[in-house]
Write an enzyme that holds these catalytic residues in place. Structure first.
Site, PDB file in Angstrom:
ATOM      1  N   ASP A  89       0.819  -1.213   0.000  1.00 38.04           N
ATOM      2  CA  ASP A  89       0.000   0.000   0.000  1.00 38.04           C
ATOM      3  C   ASP A  89       0.854   1.265   0.000  1.00 38.04           C
ATOM      4  O   ASP A  89       2.072   1.207   0.175  1.00 38.04           O
ATOM      5  CB  ASP A  89      -0.972   0.000   1.202  1.00 38.04           C
ATOM      6  CG  ASP A  89      -0.294  -0.384   2.511  1.00 38.04           C
ATOM      7  OD1 ASP A  89       0.945  -0.282   2.597  1.00 38.04           O
ATOM      8  OD2 ASP A  89      -0.986  -0.772   3.448  1.00 38.04           O
ATOM      9  N   ASN A 158      -7.554  -1.992  14.250  1.00 39.86           N
ATOM     10  CA  ASN A 158      -8.953  -2.238  13.857  1.00 39.86           C
ATOM     11  C   ASN A 158      -9.096  -3.504  12.994  1.00 39.86           C
ATOM     12  O   ASN A 158     -10.159  -3.747  12.434  1.00 39.86           O
ATOM     13  CB  ASN A 158      -9.525  -1.018  13.107  1.00 39.86           C
ATOM     14  CG  ASN A 158      -8.820  -0.759  11.772  1.00 39.86           C
ATOM     15  OD1 ASN A 158      -7.864  -1.453  11.427  1.00 39.86           O
ATOM     16  ND2 ASN A 158      -9.282   0.230  11.034  1.00 39.86           N
ATOM     17  N   HIS A 160      -7.428  -4.204  10.206  1.00 39.16           N
ATOM     18  CA  HIS A 160      -7.176  -4.077   8.762  1.00 39.16           C
ATOM     19  C   HIS A 160      -5.893  -4.811   8.365  1.00 39.16           C
ATOM     20  O   HIS A 160      -5.003  -5.034   9.188  1.00 39.16           O
ATOM     21  CB  HIS A 160      -7.174  -2.608   8.312  1.00 39.16           C
ATOM     22  CG  HIS A 160      -5.951  -1.825   8.646  1.00 39.16           C
ATOM     23  ND1 HIS A 160      -5.921  -0.450   8.611  1.00 39.16           N
ATOM     24  CD2 HIS A 160      -4.701  -2.187   9.023  1.00 39.16           C
ATOM     25  CE1 HIS A 160      -4.715  -0.023   8.935  1.00 39.16           C
ATOM     26  NE2 HIS A 160      -3.971  -1.048   9.195  1.00 39.16           N
ATOM     27  N   GLU A 165      -9.765  -1.645   4.964  1.00 39.94           N
ATOM     28  CA  GLU A 165     -10.370  -1.197   6.204  1.00 39.94           C
ATOM     29  C   GLU A 165     -11.676  -1.948   6.494  1.00 39.94           C
ATOM     30  O   GLU A 165     -12.353  -2.407   5.571  1.00 39.94           O
ATOM     31  CB  GLU A 165     -10.675   0.307   6.103  1.00 39.94           C
ATOM     32  CG  GLU A 165      -9.432   1.181   5.953  1.00 39.94           C
ATOM     33  CD  GLU A 165      -8.663   1.388   7.252  1.00 39.94           C
ATOM     34  OE1 GLU A 165      -8.461   0.414   7.998  1.00 39.94           O
ATOM     35  OE2 GLU A 165      -8.257   2.533   7.504  1.00 39.94           O
TER      36      GLU A 165
HETATM   37  P1  PGA Z   1       2.052  -0.908  12.530  1.00 40.76           P
HETATM   38  O1  PGA Z   1       0.898  -0.907  11.452  1.00 40.76           O
HETATM   39  O2  PGA Z   1       2.964  -2.037  12.174  1.00 40.76           O
HETATM   40  O3  PGA Z   1       2.700   0.422  12.388  1.00 40.76           O
HETATM   41  O4  PGA Z   1       1.413  -1.120  13.856  1.00 40.76           O
HETATM   42  C1  PGA Z   1       0.285  -2.100  11.078  1.00 40.76           C
HETATM   43  C2  PGA Z   1      -0.890  -1.825  10.190  1.00 40.76           C
HETATM   44  O5  PGA Z   1      -1.544  -0.783  10.356  1.00 40.76           O
HETATM   45  O6  PGA Z   1      -1.184  -2.662   9.318  1.00 40.76           O
END
Ligand code: PGA
Length: 264
Positions: A89, A158, A160, A165
């Site tokens: 992404d 959350n 995702h 999302e």
């Molecule tokens: P993070 O993000 O590794 O910075 O916690 C993970 C994500 O949002 O997929």
């Protein structure tokens, strides 16, 4: 297209479990151990197939894994010269030289430190004026490379994966997405404040992720425990995109003890 992945859904996964779908849960003591284990698994994949196609994630979680992979590379034990990568992404819009872009993150934390060929690196263009075209091209390139051999994933608080999302529906293909307030808040730690976080992103879709031959999901810390529990012990639900990973035939989760706190 997602339906065909739903046939082998498993409900409860225990540490070390290798049940019918070959899903494996590895719980490591802390972030450092999790990172080492993840790097070992990625290195094994590249040893097994030096021309592996890797799906790569960004964020805080895989940073330790990238550092460990660079160490393995510096010891001469791994060769990235034939490896192809596709990142999951990118924020939209953000320029590649912005320190918060995933382009900048990948170049500075990983690609510039290993012997990967520039032509084998695939990153989404966060500045494109034609996001639909960019998404189509990206899916086409992934297909042309023969799909992803090993997809590395983090997980959002959350639930995702990538920037897929939670919602009533999930998108199959690479797409432009509105980030949820929760994600904007979670990611604001990298920016001056919430207002500076881009409100949109381009992400590969659920099908690209679920079609990967193998998936390696990493999670660390208490703040991920609820999402990990819902992903692993909960129902398959579009409100927790990571729960769809339960349907994957070859998923390995490497998480630390804090992230595993709420598991059954
Ligand atoms: P993070 O993000 O590794 O910075 O916690 C993970 C994500 O949002 O997929």
């Amino acid at each position: 297209m997602l339906e065909r992945y739903l046939s082998g859904v498993r409900k409860n996964i225990q540490p070390g479990d290798k049940g019918g779908n070959d899903m494996q849960l590895i719980i490591e003591k802390n972030y450092q151990e999790m990172s080492k284990k993840a790097a070992e698994l990625v290195a094994s994949q590249i040893t097994f197939d030096p021309a592996s196609v890797l799906g790569l994630a960004t964020g805080s979680t895989p940073l330790g894994m990238y550092n460990e992979l660079v160490k393995i590379f510096n010891k001469g034990e791994i060769d990235f010269s034939e490896v192809i990568t596709f990142n999951l992404d990118e924020y939209y819009k953000i320029s590649p030289d912005n320190k918060n872009s995933y382009h900048y993150y990948m170049m500075n934390n990983f690609f510039n430190k290993i012997n990967i060929k520039g032509a084998n690196i695939n990153l989404l263009d966060g500045m494109t004026d034609k996001p639909q075209q960019e998404c189509k091209n990206y899916d086409r390139e992934i297909k042309r490379a023969g799909g992803i051999d090993l997809q590395i994933l983090g997980i959002g608080p959350n639930g995702h994966i990538g920037f897929n999302e939670p919602g009533d529906k999930l998108c199959v293909e690479t797409h432009l997405v509105d980030l949820t307030e929760e994600t904007i808040k979670a990611n604001s730690r990298f920016f001056a404040n919430c207002k500076k976080v881009p409100k949109r992103a381009i992400t590969v879709g659920m099908a690209t992720i679920l079609k990967a031959e193998k998936i390696l999901l990493l999670a660390s810390g208490k703040k991920k425990a609820r999402a990990v529990k819902k992903a692993v012990n909960g129902y398959v639900d579009t409100k927790i995109p990571a729960s769809f990973l339960q349907t994957h035939p070859h998923l390995t989760m490497v998480i630390d003890e804090e992230a595993a706190l709420l598991l059954d």
